[in-house]
Design an enzyme around this catalytic site. Sequence first.
Site, PDB file in Angstrom:
ATOM      1  N   SER A  18       0.806  -1.217   0.000  1.00 28.65           N
ATOM      2  CA  SER A  18       0.000   0.000   0.000  1.00 28.65           C
ATOM      3  C   SER A  18       0.843   1.272   0.000  1.00 28.65           C
ATOM      4  O   SER A  18       0.325   2.354  -0.258  1.00 28.65           O
ATOM      5  CB  SER A  18      -0.937   0.005   1.219  1.00 28.65           C
ATOM      6  OG  SER A  18      -0.179  -0.073   2.419  1.00 28.65           O
ATOM      7  N   GLU A  60      -3.775  -4.779 -20.696  1.00 25.99           N
ATOM      8  CA  GLU A  60      -4.967  -5.191 -19.949  1.00 25.99           C
ATOM      9  C   GLU A  60      -6.245  -4.857 -20.689  1.00 25.99           C
ATOM     10  O   GLU A  60      -6.468  -3.716 -21.094  1.00 25.99           O
ATOM     11  CB  GLU A  60      -4.979  -4.530 -18.564  1.00 25.99           C
ATOM     12  CG  GLU A  60      -6.140  -4.970 -17.706  1.00 25.99           C
ATOM     13  CD  GLU A  60      -6.003  -4.546 -16.254  1.00 25.99           C
ATOM     14  OE1 GLU A  60      -6.959  -4.765 -15.489  1.00 25.99           O
ATOM     15  OE2 GLU A  60      -4.950  -4.006 -15.879  1.00 25.99           O
TER      16      GLU A  60
END
Length: 323
Positions: free
Chosen positions: A107, A226
């Site tokens: 994170s 993607e």
Amino acid sequence: MRGFRWASRSAAAALGSGVLVGLHCSARKPVSNPGQGTQGTLHRGHGRWGWGHPSSVECEAAKKKLTVAELLALKGRRQIVLTTAFDEWTARAAEQAGVDMIVAWGSCQEHSKFVVEAVRRGAPNTLIGTGINPGAYESQEKALKLANEMRAAGTDIIYCSGLVPEKFQGLAKQHFPCCGHVGYLPVNDTWLGGPRAVGKTAEEAKKVYEDVMALEAAGCIAVEMECVPAQVAAEISKRTKMLVFSMGSGPDCDGQFIFSEDLMGTNSGHYPRHSITYANLMADAVQALSQYCQDVRRGAYPAAKHCIRMKESEFRRFIESLS
């Protein structure tokens, strides 16, 4: 990649490519297990002892870590296999399965280093790609500093979503192998109107191509593509010297990338259309833990075989010492 989220996610082919360089097999010998009687067998692996079944045979491949040069040489030879790992156990499973490259992150920068260190412990012989966090956008100097920190933590390839070609160029000049990201980028959700395929119009497909060429010119060695139409991805893959890793962009790229949580059935959220699931480990874990809860509450665990005993004479002496 699908959700490069700063806030959170075959042996035969490998033998053919020279990834697996040795295979060690040994039958596990039954031993006495205080917790399982004679039902379990003790075996050694990765510096730890574990329990299996008497009839099982342990076969462990000695995996050779690919160099970046060897990875690049696979273009046009065979499909490259990528997945994610965020902990030591998943990384170890990926390495033993023969995965070519693991993508891991955290994170924030410090969390990413913690995650990569754990993944490296689990997969010492597998390439690891990880991103440098948004602080890299502040300056080229900051990008280099963060990339150096991630390399020291165990990263092999700087794998970034949304980093502009100019920043990649600075990293490439310092000899960092870099992987970019094109097509659908979660960081661009607001510009795209939410999650969707990218490249279904001629204009968008041309933009994907231009993005790929810009990353190649910047010195990247690979790019994740993607949610791009398969025929577009196939044409672009043929026109770039970079490796193209497909995430939902069809079979004709240089490799395939699926999140481990989708593969193993531990994803508690949305499973994308391009994902495939081979197990349901979350359901298995819930079942095992539920059985444990029930056994404890009804007194079935611990049973006598799970308990340590002492000689009755010693126990009497202990009781006498208390009075």
